[in-house]
Write a protein that holds these residues in place. Structure first.
Motif, mmCIF file in Angstrom:
data_model
loop_
_atom_site.group_PDB
_atom_site.id
_atom_site.type_symbol
_atom_site.label_atom_id
_atom_site.label_comp_id
_atom_site.label_asym_id
_atom_site.label_seq_id
_atom_site.Cartn_x
_atom_site.Cartn_y
_atom_site.Cartn_z
ATOM 1 N N ALA A 1 -7.694 -4.165 10.638
ATOM 2 C CA ALA A 1 -8.715 -4.273 9.596
ATOM 3 C C ALA A 1 -9.244 -2.902 9.189
ATOM 4 C CB ALA A 1 -9.862 -5.156 10.080
ATOM 5 N N ILE A 2 -9.486 -2.048 10.167
ATOM 6 C CA ILE A 2 -10.018 -0.711 9.878
ATOM 7 C C ILE A 2 -8.964 0.144 9.182
ATOM 8 C CG2 ILE A 2 -10.827 1.444 10.941
ATOM 9 C CD1 ILE A 2 -12.144 -0.426 13.116
ATOM 10 N N GLY B 1 -6.360 -0.826 7.688
ATOM 11 C CA GLY B 1 -5.943 -1.453 6.439
ATOM 12 C C GLY B 1 -6.703 -0.954 5.224
ATOM 13 N N SER B 2 -7.844 -0.354 5.432
ATOM 14 C CA SER B 2 -8.624 0.160 4.313
ATOM 15 C C SER B 2 -8.149 1.558 3.915
ATOM 16 C CB SER B 2 -10.106 0.238 4.693
ATOM 17 O OG SER B 2 -10.813 0.934 3.680
ATOM 18 N N PRO B 3 -7.783 1.741 2.653
ATOM 19 C CA PRO B 3 -7.394 3.086 2.222
ATOM 20 C C PRO B 3 -8.573 4.060 2.195
ATOM 21 C CG PRO B 3 -7.459 1.597 0.346
ATOM 22 C CD PRO B 3 -7.685 0.761 1.574
ATOM 23 N N TRP B 4 -9.775 3.533 2.317
ATOM 24 C CA TRP B 4 -10.972 4.381 2.276
ATOM 25 C C TRP B 4 -11.057 5.331 3.468
ATOM 26 C CZ3 TRP B 4 -13.458 4.727 -2.132
ATOM 27 C CH2 TRP B 4 -13.355 3.676 -3.034
ATOM 28 N N ILE B 5 -10.322 5.053 4.549
ATOM 29 C CA ILE B 5 -10.397 5.951 5.706
ATOM 30 C C ILE B 5 -9.905 7.346 5.361
ATOM 31 C CG2 ILE B 5 -10.209 4.055 7.365
ATOM 32 C CD1 ILE B 5 -7.292 5.005 7.924
ATOM 33 N N ARG C 1 -1.214 6.093 8.229
ATOM 34 C CA ARG C 1 -1.730 4.756 7.935
ATOM 35 C C ARG C 1 -0.618 3.875 7.391
ATOM 36 N NH1 ARG C 1 -3.031 2.488 3.240
ATOM 37 N NH2 ARG C 1 -4.496 0.757 3.293
#
Length: 153
Positions: free
Chosen positions: A30-31, A33-37, A94
């Motif tokens: 879940a973490i 999976g976010s491109p915001w990281i 990622r």
């Protein structure tokens, strides 16, 4: 500037740790999976790049080895370039992580490859591409159905 240089990497460590040390934990997917990281190291990039944006613009609009060599003597330009590299490596790591989980490639195989992505992504990435081809053939042979490409979907 040295602190920001170091910070650009250290802010990515928790994400790398999740992918390498806890790849099957449900929250990891879940973490990661976010491109915001990938924005975390880019915040450092923005802090150091904005004041030297003119110098950096000339590097990308009219690149030359001599100009880049001169520019990286400026700690702010070098720190901005480093933060950009770190962000790219995290983005690539990622993608590799998510793709390998979708293809069910064993985490013990992926851990060292993800470490390699941190250290030398231009070497680790082609190795992963070969690995995913081998894993895809194995899956087709074992199950008769190729894995769906999570990127193409």
């Amino acid at each position: 500037m040295s602190t920001l240089f170091d910070l650009s990497f250290f802010v990515t460590v928790p994400f790398w740790a999740l992918m390498i040390l806890a790849p099957t934990w449900r929250r990891t997917r879940a973490i990661i999976g976010s491109p915001w990281i990938t924005l975390v190291p880019l915040i450092v990039w923005a802090i150091v790049a904005v004041p030297v944006l003119g110098a950096m613009w000339s590097l990308v609009s009219s690149p030359s080895l001599a100009a880049i060599t001169d520019a990286v003597a400026d700690p702010a330009v070098l720190t901005a370039l480093w933060a950009q590299i770190i962000a790219w490596d995290l983005f690539l790591g990622r993608w590799i992580y998510l793709d390998s989980r979708a293809r069910d490639i064993h985490p013990l195989l992926m851990g060292p490859l993800l470490v390699g992505t941190i250290l030398l992504s231009p070497i680790a990435f082609p190795i992963y591409l070969v690995l995913r081809e081998v894993a895809g053939r194995r899956s087709t042979r074992d199950h008769g159905v190729p894995h769906a490409d999570p990127i193409a979907a």
